[in-house]
Design a protein around this motif. Structure first.
Motif, mmCIF file in Angstrom:
data_model
loop_
_atom_site.group_PDB
_atom_site.id
_atom_site.type_symbol
_atom_site.label_atom_id
_atom_site.label_comp_id
_atom_site.label_asym_id
_atom_site.label_seq_id
_atom_site.Cartn_x
_atom_site.Cartn_y
_atom_site.Cartn_z
ATOM 1 N N GLU A 1 -78.591 6.207 50.366
ATOM 2 C CA GLU A 1 -77.966 4.918 50.993
ATOM 3 C C GLU A 1 -79.286 3.992 51.138
ATOM 4 O OE1 GLU A 1 -76.351 3.391 54.895
ATOM 5 O OE2 GLU A 1 -74.747 3.794 53.633
ATOM 6 N N THR B 1 -83.667 -7.171 59.867
ATOM 7 C CA THR B 1 -82.159 -7.798 60.261
ATOM 8 C C THR B 1 -81.791 -8.683 59.271
ATOM 9 O OG1 THR B 1 -83.114 -9.398 61.849
ATOM 10 C CG2 THR B 1 -82.085 -7.075 62.605
ATOM 11 N N SER B 2 -82.851 -9.275 58.435
ATOM 12 C CA SER B 2 -82.452 -10.457 57.617
ATOM 13 C C SER B 2 -83.758 -10.489 56.493
ATOM 14 C CB SER B 2 -82.273 -11.910 58.107
ATOM 15 O OG SER B 2 -83.363 -12.348 58.746
ATOM 16 N N PRO C 1 -80.606 0.678 52.852
ATOM 17 C CA PRO C 1 -80.429 -0.093 54.021
ATOM 18 C C PRO C 1 -80.546 -1.519 53.443
ATOM 19 C CG PRO C 1 -81.959 1.222 54.969
ATOM 20 C CD PRO C 1 -81.851 1.441 53.228
ATOM 21 N N ALA C 2 -79.519 -2.378 54.002
ATOM 22 C CA ALA C 2 -79.566 -3.852 53.784
ATOM 23 C C ALA C 2 -80.992 -4.350 54.141
ATOM 24 C CB ALA C 2 -78.512 -4.748 54.717
ATOM 25 N N HIS C 3 -81.350 -5.497 53.252
ATOM 26 C CA HIS C 3 -82.700 -6.120 53.410
ATOM 27 C C HIS C 3 -83.784 -5.145 53.548
ATOM 28 C CE1 HIS C 3 -79.610 -8.871 55.675
ATOM 29 N NE2 HIS C 3 -79.938 -9.290 54.578
ATOM 30 N N ASN D 1 -83.321 -3.702 48.197
ATOM 31 C CA ASN D 1 -82.039 -4.049 48.276
ATOM 32 C C ASN D 1 -82.149 -5.654 49.074
ATOM 33 O OD1 ASN D 1 -79.455 -4.522 49.075
ATOM 34 N ND2 ASN D 1 -79.140 -2.937 50.218
ATOM 35 N N ASN E 1 -76.901 -8.277 51.959
ATOM 36 C CA ASN E 1 -76.826 -8.005 53.575
ATOM 37 C C ASN E 1 -75.930 -6.818 54.017
ATOM 38 O OD1 ASN E 1 -77.707 -10.573 54.077
ATOM 39 N ND2 ASN E 1 -75.884 -11.666 53.602
ATOM 40 N N GLU E 2 -75.914 -5.965 52.821
ATOM 41 C CA GLU E 2 -75.001 -4.653 53.216
ATOM 42 C C GLU E 2 -75.443 -3.489 52.556
ATOM 43 O OE1 GLU E 2 -71.472 -4.798 49.939
ATOM 44 O OE2 GLU E 2 -71.225 -5.989 51.774
ATOM 45 N N PRO E 3 -75.430 -2.327 53.234
ATOM 46 C CA PRO E 3 -76.227 -1.351 52.518
ATOM 47 C C PRO E 3 -75.652 -0.751 51.095
ATOM 48 C CG PRO E 3 -75.424 -0.448 54.733
ATOM 49 C CD PRO E 3 -75.154 -1.849 54.248
ATOM 50 N N GLN E 4 -76.364 -0.361 50.338
ATOM 51 C CA GLN E 4 -76.057 0.067 48.934
ATOM 52 C C GLN E 4 -76.274 1.675 48.644
ATOM 53 O OE1 GLN E 4 -74.716 -2.423 46.493
ATOM 54 N NE2 GLN E 4 -74.423 -3.385 48.601
#
Length: 94
Positions: free
Chosen positions: A82, A51-52, A84-86, A21, A24-27
């Motif tokens: 789910e 975090t990024s 997580p972002a990044h 992923n 910048n947001e969970p999918q």
């Protein structure tokens, strides 16, 4: 948007699903295994996230980016997960 790849280990039929992923947001995605002969309803999950996209470890923050292992159980031929972002996530099941 997620990048996904899957493999099957011939020796024991274990399936590994690799999911990246970049966002910048969970999918959250539905994973349907109804066409597979999944015998074990327990899934091993490993996730590496930061975090990024350019997050790195340092001498001060040695575990800023570190894999986290867990397990989850599902009762049907499909389940939601789910991402997580990044993150890079590996789901392993038989």
């Amino acid at each position: 948007m997620l990048d996904v790849s899957a493999t099957v280990r011939q020796k024991d039929g274990e399936i590994a699903l690799f999911v990246v992923n970049y966002l910048n947001e969970p999918q959250t995605r539905k994973i349907d295994v109804s066409d597979l002969s999944v015998s074990d309803k327990l899934i091993s999950v490993w996730t590496l996230s930061g975090t990024s996209l350019d997050a790195v470890n340092s001498f001060q923050e040695k575990d800023r980016v570190a894999p986290v292992g867990s397990a989850m159980e599902f009762n049907r031929n499909a389940f939601e997960h789910e991402f997580p972002a990044h993150s890079v996530t590996i789901l392993r099941f038989k």
